[in-house]
Design a protein around this motif. Structure first.
Motif, PDB file in Angstrom:
ATOM      1  N   VAL A  33      -0.194  -0.717  -4.772  1.00 61.68           N
ATOM      2  CA  VAL A  33       0.851  -0.870  -5.783  1.00 61.68           C
ATOM      3  C   VAL A  33       0.609  -2.215  -6.447  1.00 61.68           C
ATOM      4  O   VAL A  33       0.740  -3.256  -5.829  1.00 61.68           O
ATOM      5  CB  VAL A  33       2.243  -0.845  -5.122  1.00 61.68           C
ATOM      6  N   ASN A  34       0.245  -2.169  -7.716  1.00 56.40           N
ATOM      7  CA  ASN A  34      -0.292  -3.378  -8.334  1.00 56.40           C
ATOM      8  C   ASN A  34       0.727  -4.298  -8.962  1.00 56.40           C
ATOM      9  O   ASN A  34       0.393  -5.163  -9.729  1.00 56.40           O
ATOM     10  CB  ASN A  34      -1.307  -2.989  -9.404  1.00 56.40           C
ATOM     11  N   ASP A  35       1.988  -4.104  -8.597  1.00 54.53           N
ATOM     12  CA  ASP A  35       3.011  -4.838  -9.308  1.00 54.53           C
ATOM     13  C   ASP A  35       3.334  -6.113  -8.539  1.00 54.53           C
ATOM     14  O   ASP A  35       3.998  -6.094  -7.524  1.00 54.53           O
ATOM     15  CB  ASP A  35       4.185  -3.869  -9.461  1.00 54.53           C
ATOM     16  N   ASN A  36       2.818  -7.246  -9.027  1.00 53.56           N
ATOM     17  CA  ASN A  36       3.061  -8.560  -8.418  1.00 53.56           C
ATOM     18  C   ASN A  36       2.708  -8.569  -6.926  1.00 53.56           C
ATOM     19  O   ASN A  36       3.546  -8.812  -6.067  1.00 53.56           O
ATOM     20  CB  ASN A  36       4.518  -8.967  -8.616  1.00 53.56           C
ATOM     21  N   THR A  37       1.467  -8.273  -6.652  1.00 53.45           N
ATOM     22  CA  THR A  37       1.018  -8.091  -5.276  1.00 53.45           C
ATOM     23  C   THR A  37       0.044  -9.184  -4.861  1.00 53.45           C
ATOM     24  O   THR A  37      -0.789  -9.607  -5.645  1.00 53.45           O
ATOM     25  CB  THR A  37       0.316  -6.725  -5.148  1.00 53.45           C
ATOM     26  N   PHE A  53       0.865  -1.186   0.000  1.00 53.00           N
ATOM     27  CA  PHE A  53       0.000   0.000   0.000  1.00 53.00           C
ATOM     28  C   PHE A  53       0.899   1.232   0.000  1.00 53.00           C
ATOM     29  O   PHE A  53       1.850   1.307   0.786  1.00 53.00           O
ATOM     30  CB  PHE A  53      -0.906   0.028   1.239  1.00 53.00           C
ATOM     31  N   SER A  54       0.599   2.188  -0.878  1.00 50.42           N
ATOM     32  CA  SER A  54       1.456   3.371  -0.878  1.00 50.42           C
ATOM     33  C   SER A  54       1.216   4.194   0.375  1.00 50.42           C
ATOM     34  O   SER A  54       2.097   4.881   0.856  1.00 50.42           O
ATOM     35  CB  SER A  54       1.233   4.194  -2.147  1.00 50.42           C
ATOM     36  N   VAL A  95     -12.268  -0.338  -1.955  1.00 52.09           N
ATOM     37  CA  VAL A  95     -11.708  -0.069  -0.625  1.00 52.09           C
ATOM     38  C   VAL A  95     -10.250   0.347  -0.727  1.00 52.09           C
ATOM     39  O   VAL A  95      -9.772   1.209   0.004  1.00 52.09           O
ATOM     40  CB  VAL A  95     -11.855  -1.312   0.283  1.00 52.09           C
ATOM     41  N   THR A  96      -9.547  -0.276  -1.669  1.00 45.18           N
ATOM     42  CA  THR A  96      -8.110  -0.002  -1.780  1.00 45.18           C
ATOM     43  C   THR A  96      -7.807   1.067  -2.817  1.00 45.18           C
ATOM     44  O   THR A  96      -6.658   1.272  -3.187  1.00 45.18           O
ATOM     45  CB  THR A  96      -7.367  -1.277  -2.199  1.00 45.18           C
ATOM     46  N   ALA A  97      -8.846   1.754  -3.265  1.00 45.85           N
ATOM     47  CA  ALA A  97      -8.732   2.653  -4.417  1.00 45.85           C
ATOM     48  C   ALA A  97      -7.501   3.536  -4.402  1.00 45.85           C
ATOM     49  O   ALA A  97      -7.193   4.193  -3.415  1.00 45.85           O
ATOM     50  CB  ALA A  97      -9.974   3.536  -4.473  1.00 45.85           C
TER      51      ALA A  97
END
Lengths: 449, 399
Positions: free
Chosen positions: A294-298, A271-272, A288-290
């Protein structure tokens, strides 16, 4: 007078990405879903059909084994889809939410004046019964049994867990109403545990026995507290309610509304901006996480890293969860990783692993198993992190070969899968402890009732 | 990227085939696998079984290296006893090491090659992964045999030990007897003349027996059992400048290994401590029997019974057995209380067998094997204690 519970055995897994104590209100999602599998052991009988209009609190389905146990819609809107799996098993009911929420009115109640029967019926009718879970077996409570006590753990010790002092702040009235009501359901006590140095609103409610817990995880696990306060014996039942669910019950009593809104902690290194958001049970994860993920391999987890459930962004927040965790996937090879010295991972051994040198350091662990599945070999390590008076390895083995007598005698009634999360974490044989326990508990429930 | 990617592609190609376990074993030796968690905890601690086993091997390396030097030293000292007057100057020489290289290394290589070969074959036939148990067994075996053990004999013993001692029970983690000791016991009962007596402990003593150059290789235990005079000082015994099985002579290095195992939390300190304790108690009892005059120097048991109790801990394979054999987590008792009982009895029995078995004055192997058999029983009673406690708590009585 509060009583102290000190836990010595255990392990605090310190991870990066603790939620900062600010709450933002997440947008009302366009779609919500209730998944029957969140209510372990319940076989759903659908009430709402596809296309039906529902209010928040209207029944979606009930339990096949007990028609009084209703499962309500968390929002008002339209049932848009019923997702089924193999053999037409219901996997999820999707509800498209209206932009303005309407609540079914259950009427305000004065908890102090209600009888036990009235409390029970009110919880049934409003769909709040599923918040009451039972030990043994860690399932939705069987309303035909009488619990010897009710336990509420207001101390979360799991890695990165939502700080309950923070999320419950300002909910004193709701908590008090709920405690007053549920305390009528048992002839025994309502035991509430708070952290030793906490400022929990639950420490101020009346009508409970207060305990102050300290020590490493799993001191916050309710099984640990039960074992210390009033262990479960054969033939006994205790009920367990989480404080965040008490708030929902309390609000129901005070306002007549079923409002499944919770404060959810967004935690983990992916999460940033790890922080708290308010969200309604069953919300789609993406909303919820809008803009925070960080969508890179998460890996996204509904719940904590030890006992949560893996979800995708287009899936939904678990019914009981008040935490979403995002950590890196570990799907890469590591050259000679089985023998090279390790500085960036946690270990309870010191076999060229150095986390013992930096007990306060926070780690960014990924989902790599760090080894392959093996037979049980090493002994004595589980006992270091397992505070109950149970032989964890012997119990796991009994659960694997399914000897009901042994499962019962070794403490099967006292445990929930989450109690074996730490032993699973440290297991060098990478055995799936929690699923072994879950399967065994289901078998015990089926065979021993 | 090259090797990693190639191995990954091969892994995908072999997935589900019979050869997959063999390939995986080699692959995972080079690279920690890319497996991720599914269900259960999403994160896992850093160590796996390979790391655990590797730690034991690290603890054994000093014993191995010392054993290689000692192999040469005992050989040359047997020919020229003046070398013993200044041990330190004459010990760490290349000549000594060379004998270790030509005698000990082949034992290590054969032990691993044959043992892992059997493991691979079983993994392929039975479709399970190659598990790490043999990594430690393979290192233990050469350290607990006499230097002159023929390689063919070792091979047969290893095949027997891995199959009968482990694989028939289902492989690593399932066996009842310590595989390394099973191998040792097989050698002992199948080829007794090669495993005891006064000729096998020093390189070349067998070949030269009966010739003009005959050299004696009697171990300390052998000497005591025969009521012979022992020429070594207590420090020789502690540091290990004495004849004996390759890796067992240096109590000092074994204790160093023990410290490492205890510090890393891989070895059970309870078992190590209680085994020494049990041995000390038995040794002390025998000392008292001699002191009380029940046994006199005319008795064949006198030499060993009269050995001071702390000396019993230094000689023979006791320390090695206590630290590296009794602690095998699969075959030892698994409960905390059980470990104390198990270790104590193993040490106690080891000295008892050592004293009362004149044909073979060493008891550690048999004592530990015996306790391996009893370990589940010990655990059973310890666990019953927990069960009884729980039953006592129960208020609702059922028929």
């Amino acid at each position: 007078m509060s009583k102290d519970i000190r836990i010595k055995k255990g392990l605090d897994i310190k991870l990066v990405g603790a939620a900062e104590k600010t709450t933002t209100r997440s947008v009302l999602s366009s779609v919500y879903a209730i998944k029957p599998e969140d209510f372990h052991g319940i076989i759903p009988k659908l009430v709402a059909k596809e296309g039906a209009e529902v209010k928040a609190g209207d029944t979606l389905f009930y339990s096949k084994s007990d028609e009084r146990i209703l499962f309500p819609s968390p929002v008002s809107g339209k049932v848009v889809e019923i997702i089924r799996g193999a053999r037409r098993k219901v996997l999820a009911m999707k509800i498209a939410a209206n932009s303005t929420q309407e609540y079914k009115d259950f009427g305000t109640k004065d908890a102090a004046k209600m009888s036990a029967e009235e409390v029970k019926n009110h919880l049934f009718a409003s769909g709040c019964w599923p918040f009451v879970k039972q030990r043994p077996y860690d399932v939705v409570a069987n309303p035909n049994q009488t619990p010897k006590a009710i336990f509420v753990s207001a101390y979360a010790s799991a890695p990165l867990a939502a700080d309950l002092d923070f999320t419950l702040a300002g909910k004193e009235a709701e908590l008090q109403a709920a405690i007053t009501a549920v305390s009528k359901l048992t002839e025994g006590k309502v035991h509430v545990s708070v952290g030793a140095n906490s400022n929990s609103p639950l420490a101020k409610v009346s009508g409970v026995e207060l305990h102050k817990v300290s020590g490493p995880h799993p001191s916050g696990n309710v099984s640990t507290q039960i074992a210390n306060i009033d262990p479960i014996n054969k033939g006994e039942v205790v009920w367990v309610i989480t404080p965040q669910d008490l708030v929902i019950i309390g609000e129901l009593l005070l306002t007549g509304k079923f409002n499944a809104t919770r404060t959810v902690a967004l935690t983990g290194s992916k999460f940033s901006k790890p922080q708290y958001v308010t969200a309604i049970a069953g919300a789609i994860i993406a909303d919820v996480t809008a803009k925070n993920l960080v969508n890179d391999n998460t890996r996204i987890i509904s719940g904590n890293v030890l006992s949560g459930k893996q979800v995708k962004e287009d899936e939904f927040l678990g019914y009981y969860d008040n935490q979403i965790t995002a950590i890196p996937e570990g799907d890469d090879y590591e050259f000679l990783g089985w023998t090279a010295p390790v500085f960036n991972k946690i270990s309870t051994s010191r076999a060229l692993t150095f986390s013992w040198l930096t007990p306060k350091k926070k780690y960014d662990l990924n989902t790599n198993t760090n080894g392959e599945h093996r037979a049980f070999v090493v002994t004595g390590s589980y006992e270091e992190v397992f505070p109950l008076d149970i032989y964890p390895m012997q119990l796991l083995k009994a659960f694997m070969y399914k000897d009901l007598d042994e499962m019962e005698a070794l403490g099967g009634y006292e445990i929930a899968p989450e109690d074996f999360a730490l032993t699973e974490f440290i297991c060098v044989s990478k055995q799936p402890h929690q699923s072994i326990i879950r399967e065994g508990l289901d078998l015990m429930r089926e065979e021993l009732g | 990227m090259g090797l990693k990617q190639n191995l990954h592609n091969l892994k995908e190609k072999y997935k589900g085939t019979k050869m997959a376990p063999a390939f995986n074993a080699i692959h995972t030796f080079l690279y920690l696998p890319n497996d991720v968690t599914h269900g259960g905890t999403h994160i896992k601690a850093a160590d796996d079984l390979k790391r655990t086993m590797n730690t034991v091997i690290l603890a054994l390396i000093p014993c191995l290296i010392f054993g290689m030097f000692n192999a040469g030293f005992q050989h040359y000292a047997a020919i020229d006893s003046s070398l013993r007057t200044d041990v330190l100057a004459n010990f760490f020489t290349f000549d000594n090491l060379w004998i270790g290289i030509i005698k000990v290394l082949p034992l290590v290589i054969v032990s691993y090659a044959i043992g892992l070969g059997v493991e691979f074959i079983f993994a392929i036939i039975k479709g399970h992964e190659v598990e790490e148990g043999y990594l430690v067994t393979g290192m233990l075996v050469p350290l607990i045999v006499p230097i002159d053990t023929p390689l063919w004999m070792l091979s047969i013993a290893v095949i027997f030990g891995v199959i009968i001692g482990k694989e028939v029970f289902g492989g690593t983690g399932m066996n009842i007897l310590n595989p390394a000791l099973t191998i040792r016991a097989f050698l002992f009962f199948a080829y007794p003349t090669w495993m005891s007596g006064d000729k096998v402990w020093v390189y070349d003593a067998v070949n030269k027996a009966g010739t003009a150059d005959a050299i004696s290789g009697e171990t300390i235990l052998g000497a005591y059992a025969q009521n012979h005079e022992v020429v070594y000082t207590i420090w020789d015994k502690f540091f290990g400048f004495i004849p004996g099985s390759i890796g067992e002579t240096s109590t000092f290095l074994i204790l160093l290994g023990a410290a490492f195992l205890i510090f890393t939390k891989i070895g059970s300190w309870r078992i190590i401590v209680s085994t020494f304790l049990g041995a000390a108690v038995m040794g002390f009892i025998f000392n008292q029997i001699v002191a009380a005059g029940i046994i006199t120097d005319s008795s064949k048991f006198y030499g060993l019974m009269n050995t001071v109790w702390y000396e019993q801990l230094l000689i023979g394979g006791l320390a090695f057995g206590a630290v590296f054999m009794a602690t095998d987590p699969v075959t030892a008792a698994q409960t905390t209380k059980g470990k104390w009982i198990y270790g104590f009895l193993a040490g106690f029995m080891a000295i008892m067998i050592r004293v009362f078995n004149p044909a073979y004055p060493e008891g550690v192997m048999l004592a530990i094997l015996l306790m391996n058999v009893f370990a589940p029983t010990i655990d059973h009673y310890v666990v019953q204690g927990n069960i009884k406690k729980r039953l006592k708590r129960t208020k609702v009585k059922t028929a």
